[in-house]
Design a protein around this motif. Structure first.
Motif, PDB file in Angstrom:
ATOM      1  N   GLU A 240       5.237  -4.499  35.181  1.00  0.00           N
ATOM      2  CA  GLU A 240       5.992  -5.699  35.519  1.00  0.00           C
ATOM      3  C   GLU A 240       5.889  -6.731  34.401  1.00  0.00           C
ATOM      4  N   ASN A 241       6.857  -7.653  34.387  1.00  0.00           N
ATOM      5  CA  ASN A 241       6.853  -8.795  33.464  1.00  0.00           C
ATOM      6  C   ASN A 241       6.901  -8.376  32.000  1.00  0.00           C
ATOM      7  N   ASP A 242       7.676  -7.310  31.712  1.00  0.00           N
ATOM      8  CA  ASP A 242       7.939  -6.867  30.336  1.00  0.00           C
ATOM      9  C   ASP A 242       6.688  -6.393  29.588  1.00  0.00           C
ATOM     10  N   ILE A 243       5.725  -5.890  30.329  1.00  0.00           N
ATOM     11  CA  ILE A 243       4.523  -5.324  29.721  1.00  0.00           C
ATOM     12  C   ILE A 243       4.703  -3.811  29.611  1.00  0.00           C
ATOM     13  N   TYR A 244       4.300  -3.250  28.461  1.00  0.00           N
ATOM     14  CA  TYR A 244       4.395  -1.807  28.228  1.00  0.00           C
ATOM     15  C   TYR A 244       3.054  -1.294  27.732  1.00  0.00           C
ATOM     16  N   VAL A 245       2.629  -0.165  28.309  1.00  0.00           N
ATOM     17  CA  VAL A 245       1.417   0.512  27.858  1.00  0.00           C
ATOM     18  C   VAL A 245       1.848   1.742  27.068  1.00  0.00           C
ATOM     19  N   VAL A 246       1.409   1.815  25.813  1.00  0.00           N
ATOM     20  CA  VAL A 246       1.821   2.884  24.909  1.00  0.00           C
ATOM     21  C   VAL A 246       0.582   3.664  24.485  1.00  0.00           C
ATOM     22  N   GLY A 247       0.669   4.985  24.561  1.00  0.00           N
ATOM     23  CA  GLY A 247      -0.466   5.799  24.155  1.00  0.00           C
ATOM     24  C   GLY A 247      -0.050   7.209  23.802  1.00  0.00           C
ATOM     25  N   ALA A 248      -0.992   7.969  23.287  1.00  0.00           N
ATOM     26  CA  ALA A 248      -0.749   9.371  22.945  1.00  0.00           C
ATOM     27  C   ALA A 248      -2.027  10.072  22.541  1.00  0.00           C
ATOM     28  N   THR A 249      -2.879   9.369  21.841  1.00  0.00           N
ATOM     29  CA  THR A 249      -3.981  10.036  21.157  1.00  0.00           C
ATOM     30  C   THR A 249      -5.011  10.590  22.131  1.00  0.00           C
ATOM     31  N   GLU A 250      -5.573  11.731  21.765  1.00  0.00           N
ATOM     32  CA  GLU A 250      -6.622  12.388  22.530  1.00  0.00           C
ATOM     33  C   GLU A 250      -7.581  13.015  21.525  1.00  0.00           C
ATOM     34  N   ILE A 251      -8.775  12.471  21.467  1.00  0.00           N
ATOM     35  CA  ILE A 251      -9.726  12.860  20.430  1.00  0.00           C
ATOM     36  C   ILE A 251     -11.016  13.337  21.092  1.00  0.00           C
ATOM     37  N   GLU A 252     -11.490  14.509  20.695  1.00  0.00           N
ATOM     38  CA  GLU A 252     -12.734  15.059  21.248  1.00  0.00           C
ATOM     39  C   GLU A 252     -13.924  14.293  20.678  1.00  0.00           C
ATOM     40  N   SER A 253     -14.148  13.127  21.272  1.00  0.00           N
ATOM     41  CA  SER A 253     -15.233  12.269  20.813  1.00  0.00           C
ATOM     42  C   SER A 253     -15.553  11.259  21.902  1.00  0.00           C
ATOM     43  N   ASP A 254     -16.825  10.844  21.966  1.00  0.00           N
ATOM     44  CA  ASP A 254     -17.190   9.782  22.900  1.00  0.00           C
ATOM     45  C   ASP A 254     -17.343   8.449  22.170  1.00  0.00           C
ATOM     46  N   ASP A 255     -16.680   8.330  21.026  1.00  0.00           N
ATOM     47  CA  ASP A 255     -16.706   7.117  20.222  1.00  0.00           C
ATOM     48  C   ASP A 255     -15.903   6.011  20.916  1.00  0.00           C
ATOM     49  N   LEU A 256     -16.520   4.852  21.112  1.00  0.00           N
ATOM     50  CA  LEU A 256     -15.852   3.727  21.759  1.00  0.00           C
ATOM     51  C   LEU A 256     -15.546   2.599  20.785  1.00  0.00           C
ATOM     52  N   SER A 257     -15.561   2.902  19.494  1.00  0.00           N
ATOM     53  CA  SER A 257     -15.251   1.867  18.515  1.00  0.00           C
ATOM     54  C   SER A 257     -13.770   1.514  18.576  1.00  0.00           C
ATOM     55  N   GLU A 258     -13.371   0.507  17.812  1.00  0.00           N
ATOM     56  CA  GLU A 258     -12.002   0.011  17.857  1.00  0.00           C
ATOM     57  C   GLU A 258     -11.001   1.075  17.408  1.00  0.00           C
ATOM     58  N   MET A 259      -9.739   0.848  17.730  1.00  0.00           N
ATOM     59  CA  MET A 259      -8.673   1.774  17.389  1.00  0.00           C
ATOM     60  C   MET A 259      -8.558   1.944  15.878  1.00  0.00           C
ATOM     61  N   SER A 260      -8.256   3.168  15.455  1.00  0.00           N
ATOM     62  CA  SER A 260      -8.089   3.436  14.028  1.00  0.00           C
ATOM     63  C   SER A 260      -6.737   2.929  13.534  1.00  0.00           C
ATOM     64  N   VAL A 261      -6.658   2.650  12.249  1.00  0.00           N
ATOM     65  CA  VAL A 261      -5.395   2.217  11.642  1.00  0.00           C
ATOM     66  C   VAL A 261      -4.344   3.307  11.791  1.00  0.00           C
ATOM     67  N   ARG A 262      -4.755   4.551  11.595  1.00  0.00           N
ATOM     68  CA  ARG A 262      -3.808   5.656  11.701  1.00  0.00           C
ATOM     69  C   ARG A 262      -3.185   5.726  13.094  1.00  0.00           C
ATOM     70  N   SER A 263      -4.017   5.629  14.128  1.00  0.00           N
ATOM     71  CA  SER A 263      -3.491   5.688  15.487  1.00  0.00           C
ATOM     72  C   SER A 263      -2.537   4.539  15.765  1.00  0.00           C
ATOM     73  N   ALA A 264      -2.923   3.343  15.344  1.00  0.00           N
ATOM     74  CA  ALA A 264      -2.070   2.179  15.572  1.00  0.00           C
ATOM     75  C   ALA A 264      -0.723   2.334  14.867  1.00  0.00           C
ATOM     76  N   MET A 265      -0.744   2.798  13.627  1.00  0.00           N
ATOM     77  CA  MET A 265       0.498   2.962  12.876  1.00  0.00           C
ATOM     78  C   MET A 265       1.393   4.017  13.508  1.00  0.00           C
ATOM     79  N   GLU A 266       0.804   5.123  13.944  1.00  0.00           N
ATOM     80  CA  GLU A 266       1.605   6.194  14.534  1.00  0.00           C
ATOM     81  C   GLU A 266       2.208   5.766  15.862  1.00  0.00           C
TER      82      GLU A 266
END
Length: 365
Positions: A240-266
């Motif tokens: 609602e209210n023009d909000i969109y959730v965008v995703g795709a990546t699935e990585i075999e890792s339990d790393d909770l660090s910030e999003m990678s530049v590559r993922s964001a760009m793709e």
């Protein structure tokens, strides 16, 4: 799962205490980050039949569960749209044939509909200028996960459930407390040690996912949309209210660090190819979390009974399908708690593992 079960038990008159190492906003949970798409046909391409059956069972149950809450939750069942660019037509054809095969295997699934430019302009006009054909998967849905988490929170308060936020506990210690008849462990990846034993090879791991939340008033997608791509197929879930959730990546890792530049760009470049209005979207959040995943990528319930201790139920392994299948897991768990067995689990193929004392008997029902 913890909030759903706590509400369901309290509605039936049980006295419930809820412990959570996070806060009431569910920050730090995979459930808060998820896109919450309810798409058993779309997911059938990459998951097992048992998960598909659980997803089919759960769609109408979501309507019932949401209707019982005093706080409204955004829910829609307008289907899923599958798009592709011309260079990915062969990949789209393979995807379509896979869906059709799955529909022949499971008559409860609705056949995908191949639509041309005219129909696309009618049902999803905002993308009709860039795409001349698409697949429409009827009956699939989505909900707003953050609204749901808040609605469940309000229901917990209304029902008088004692909620202990920012408190990390060991379920085995709670079992020693004579106050409790039963303890239910829904800790996700926090329960790794409980799912690691010499008696079981079905260990628990985290699978990293990355999503971007956008505010895009120029984009008017009406339903969850997926873009077929050989390297980074994406999903776009409109809220609602023009909000969109965008995703795709699935990585075999339990790393909770910030999003990678590559993922964001793709993700951002791919979503722009779906609708040019995303160019002026505002980035509200770039988030990462780890989905709790068992070795076989399937959900499981374990029951443990020991003399002198409260009964223990462990629920885990919902992986990337948490919202899609959680009502089926909920129904199975409630039946187990009330009668000691579950016809729902038997019909759907959900694995129930009965553990008695120091011996373990696998009962896959």
């Amino acid at each position: 799962m913890g909030r759903l079960l706590a509400v369901s038990l309290a509605q039936r008159g049980a006295q419930v205490d809820l412990f959570d190492k996070g806060n009431e906003d569910a920050s730090g949970s995979a459930a808060r980050i998820a896109a919450a798409m309810l798409a058993p046909l779309a997911e059938s391409v990459i998951t097992e039949d048992v998960v598909v059956r659980m997803g089919i069972h759960s769609l109408p149950r979501w309507k019932e569960l949401i209707s019982q809450l005093s706080t409204p939750v955004f829910f829609q069942q307008e289907g899923t749209l599958i798009l592709w660019h011309r260079q990915d037509a062969a990949e789209a054809e393979r995807f379509s044939k896979h869906l059709e095969k799955n529909c022949r295997h499971n008559s409860q699934l609705s056949l995908p509909q191949k639509i041309d430019a005219a129909v696309l302009k009618e049902i999803e006009p905002s993308v009709s200028e860039r795409f001349s054909q698409a697949l429409y998967l009827p009956n699939e849905g989505q909900l707003d996960n953050r609204q749901l988490l808040n609605a469940l929170l309000q229901e917990l308060k209304r029902l008088g459930v004692s909620c202990r936020w920012n408190v990390e506990v060991n379920p085995d210690q709670l079992r020693l407390d004579s106050t409790y008849q039963g303890v239910i462990d829904c800790r996700g990846t926090g329960a790794k040690s409980s799912w690691s034993s010499e008696a079981s090879s079905n260990t628990l791991r985290g699978v990293r996912g990355e999503v971007i939340r956008l505010y895009a008033p120029e984009v008017k997608l009406l339903r969850p949309t997926r873009l077929i791509h050989p390297r980074y197929p994406i999903y776009i879930a409109p809220k609602e209210n023009d909000i969109y959730v965008v995703g795709a990546t699935e990585i075999e890792s339990d790393d909770l660090s910030e999003m990678s530049v590559r993922s964001a760009m793709e993700l951002l470049s791919a979503v722009y190819t779906v609708h040019s209005g995303f160019a002026e979207a505002r980035i509200l959040e770039m988030a990462t979390q780890c989905r709790p995943t068992l070795k076989n990528n399937l959900p499981e319930i374990r029951m443990q009974k020991e003399k002198g201790l409260a009964d223990l139920m462990l629920i885990n392994g919902l992986y990337r399908h948490g919202f899609m299948i959680s009502p089926a897991v909920l129904d199975s768990a409630m039946e187990l708690l009330e009668t000691g067995e579950s016809n729902t689990a038997l019909e759907l193929g959900l694995s129930i593992n009965q553990i008695a004392s120091n011996t373990e008997a696998n009962v896959c029902v």
